[in-house]
Design an enzyme around this catalytic site. Sequence first.
Site, PDB file in Angstrom:
ATOM      1  CB  SER A 136      44.897  35.127  41.593  1.00  0.00           C
ATOM      2  OG  SER A 136      44.499  34.270  40.543  1.00  0.00           O
ATOM      3  CE1 TYR A 149      43.406  36.483  35.269  1.00  0.00           C
ATOM      4  CE2 TYR A 149      42.401  34.879  36.752  1.00  0.00           C
ATOM      5  CZ  TYR A 149      43.110  36.050  36.547  1.00  0.00           C
ATOM      6  OH  TYR A 149      43.536  36.786  37.633  1.00  0.00           O
TER       7      TYR A 149
END
Length: 222
Positions: A136, A149
Amino acid sequence: MESIVITGAGTGLGKELALQYAQNGYSIILTARRIQPLIEVKQEIESLGGEAFAYPLDIRCYEEVYRTVNSIIQDHHVTCLVNNAGIGYFGPFSSLTHEQINEMIQTNVNGTIYMTKAFLPYFQTLPKAKVINIISTAGLRGKINESVYVATKFAIRGFSESLVKELEQTNISVTAVYMGGMDTPFWQGTDHIKDRSRLRSAQEVAKQIIALENGQPEIILS
């Protein structure tokens, strides 16, 4: 028949990649912690004429990864590993708990590394094999309220780029995939994304990944 192993295959992008790859003629090895979603994806693939097998697996556990991978390679001709499983907790860094931090690191970083390490000796015996790491855009730039994250995704970016160099003269290709947000169950239980309607579907992203992936070091989907 060639098999593809997909982690986090019970929902979201993992599920859509499984469905798309199955339609392309691959046997799909579905893995995730919860068996019921895997069974449902397996049944959906089979209803469409494909072949799939479900293996419950906690990728955070090194010993369990090795036991399961050894079982898989005994019964299937695996030529591709898709490290898709991931978890995220969002909000100000000060709000994250010790458990949330550990779970993100253990799943996103350790799990990806464990799976890759377990498959690598087997892949080295094949004429051709590949590892696809779903990262991502969190692996490309820092983001507000995503500190840990993002840190885990930067870690896998570094891991992927290093493996590309380490394995460039071998039969194994490594591809890192960087894509923006998708409307998947990943966002359930958080208000981090205010308007999920602007996100792309996991089905659309899966189709793009499969269409573009050809052993290159990275794929960036804006």
